[in-house]
Scaffold this active site. Structure first.
Site, mmCIF file in Angstrom:
data_model
loop_
_atom_site.group_PDB
_atom_site.id
_atom_site.type_symbol
_atom_site.label_atom_id
_atom_site.label_comp_id
_atom_site.label_asym_id
_atom_site.label_seq_id
_atom_site.Cartn_x
_atom_site.Cartn_y
_atom_site.Cartn_z
ATOM 1 N N SER A 132 12.348 -0.657 6.719
ATOM 2 C CA SER A 132 11.002 -0.374 6.229
ATOM 3 C C SER A 132 10.766 -0.946 4.839
ATOM 4 O O SER A 132 11.669 -0.952 3.994
ATOM 5 C CB SER A 132 10.790 1.143 6.196
ATOM 6 O OG SER A 132 9.626 1.482 5.482
ATOM 7 N N GLU A 134 9.271 0.558 2.662
ATOM 8 C CA GLU A 134 9.419 1.673 1.728
ATOM 9 C C GLU A 134 10.758 1.606 0.989
ATOM 10 O O GLU A 134 10.909 2.206 -0.077
ATOM 11 C CB GLU A 134 9.313 3.012 2.474
ATOM 12 C CG GLU A 134 7.910 3.367 2.923
ATOM 13 C CD GLU A 134 6.999 3.816 1.793
ATOM 14 O OE1 GLU A 134 7.527 4.351 0.789
ATOM 15 O OE2 GLU A 134 5.772 3.651 1.904
ATOM 16 N N TYR A 155 12.834 9.599 3.099
ATOM 17 C CA TYR A 155 12.700 8.653 4.203
ATOM 18 C C TYR A 155 13.230 7.286 3.803
ATOM 19 O O TYR A 155 14.016 6.658 4.533
ATOM 20 C CB TYR A 155 11.232 8.548 4.625
ATOM 21 C CG TYR A 155 10.938 7.384 5.544
ATOM 22 C CD1 TYR A 155 11.267 7.440 6.899
ATOM 23 C CD2 TYR A 155 10.321 6.230 5.062
ATOM 24 C CE1 TYR A 155 11.008 6.368 7.742
ATOM 25 C CE2 TYR A 155 10.056 5.165 5.897
ATOM 26 C CZ TYR A 155 10.397 5.232 7.236
ATOM 27 O OH TYR A 155 10.139 4.173 8.064
#
Length: 349
Positions: A132, A134, A155
């Site tokens: 990801s 992120e 996460y």
């Protein structure tokens, strides 16, 4: 005729459903890992399922959980996949702050359980890890395969762990293990608590007279938003390469949440000031300011470039959500789909 067998974790999610449709269109036998629940949770893939007793069935479900290594080994032993697409996770960033242990167990350790089961059963399996954007967190944009990671949520921390485990199994055991570092990608199948879908559903609900206000959090966050069906095609292309590698996937454009709100409301002829409210509960303890993909490697090696970008994506999603509440869509989104994907392989939403 393609006789490949693929396993998709997270098949009931946005990406899993599009990927299943893509692989089926290519002749794969597709198996999906599904969490057992007391209510039906297969809405995104019900349209492609046929009873397993049908001699022509090509899609099969297996109940299980990424926290159960014995079950994972059992599924791999029975279906003997050629390719594994690991999309399953606790994938909501804001929720990960409330469930950090669960997020680490499923999103992080779930990857290790899969990799270890592959190593012990058939190390020749091709493995795709859904990494990801992120993971980049606080690193200044644009970000590419050489950028450092600075995760800003449980996460993102779990995804960084999974990324390095995929790399370590590739380096240590010679496994065909790849990371696709996907930037934000959306569609009408996006979960309703993710901000883009929350916005487009809110627009449709306000137009239908079902809601008056849309409550949001940080409007200043900037993201690189693309279209999920295009991104799952990249997943497949990554596993068709001669050598395993890692790839950043994105549009290269960056826009704020405020811009998405303004564009969606303008498209629908609504006044933002009249309907949008800010609620502090939707802010994260640590924010990620800006994510923007530098996808030159993917363009060169995978032959892929995003066709649907910010404005087109917004129109596609607003039209779909208007249709979902019984309104006639504005139609520009439908026209974009017809023009850009005349031979599309996924179901009309």
């Amino acid at each position: 005729m393609n006789n490949k067998v693929a396993l998709i974790t997270g098949i009931t999610g946005q990406d899993g459903s599009y990927l299943a449709e893509l692989l089926l269109s290519k002749g794969y036998e597709v198996h999906g890992l599904v969490r057992r629940a007391s209510t039906f949770n297969t809405g995104r893939i019900d349209h492609i399922y046929t009873d397993e007793h049908d001699p022509n069935a090509k899609l099969f479900f297996h109940y299980g959980d990424l926290s159960d290594s014995e079950m994972i080994s059992h599924v791999l032993y029975n279906i003997k996949p050629d390719e594994i697409y690991h999309l399953g996770a606790q994938s909501h960033v804001r929720v990960s702050f409330e469930t950090p242990e669960y997020t680490g167990n499923v999103t992080g350790l779930g990857t290790t359980r899969l990799l270890e089961a592959i190593r012990r059963s058939n190390p020749d399996v091709r493995f795709y890890q859904a990494s990801s954007s992120e993971m980049f967190g606080h690193i200044a944009p644009p970000q590419n395969e050489e950028s450092c990671f600075w995760p800003r949520s449980p996460y993102a921390c779990a995804k960084v762990y999974s990324y390095w485990m995929a790399r370590n199994y590739r380096d240590g055991y010679g496994m065909f293990s790849c990371n696709g570092i996907l930037f934000n990608h959306e569609s009408p199948r996006r979960g309703e608590i993710f901000v883009t879908r929350k916005i487009t559903r809110g627009v449709a609900a306000i137009l239908a007279g079902k809601e008056k206000y849309l409550y949001l959090g940080n409007l200043d966050a900037k993201r690189d938003w693309g279209f999920s069906p295009e991104y799952v095609e990249c997943m497949w292309r990554i596993l068709q390469q001669e050598k395993p590698d890692d790839y950043v996937i994105g549009t290269g454009e960056i826009h704020s949440v405020q811009e998405f709100v303004d564009a969606a409301f303008a498209y629908a002829g609504l006044d933002v000031e009249k309907h949008v409210r800010i609620d502090q509960k939707y802010f994260r303890p640590t924010e990620v300011e800006a994510l923007q993909a530098d996808s030159r490697k993917s363009e060169q090696k995978l032959g892929w470039k995003a066709r649907i970008k910010f404005t087109e994506l917004m129109k596609i999603m607003v039209d779909a959500d208007m249709r979902a509440v019984g309104l006639e869509p504005i139609g520009e989104g439908d026209e974009i789909i017809s023009r850009e994907f005349p031979d599309r392989w996924w179901k009309k939403d």
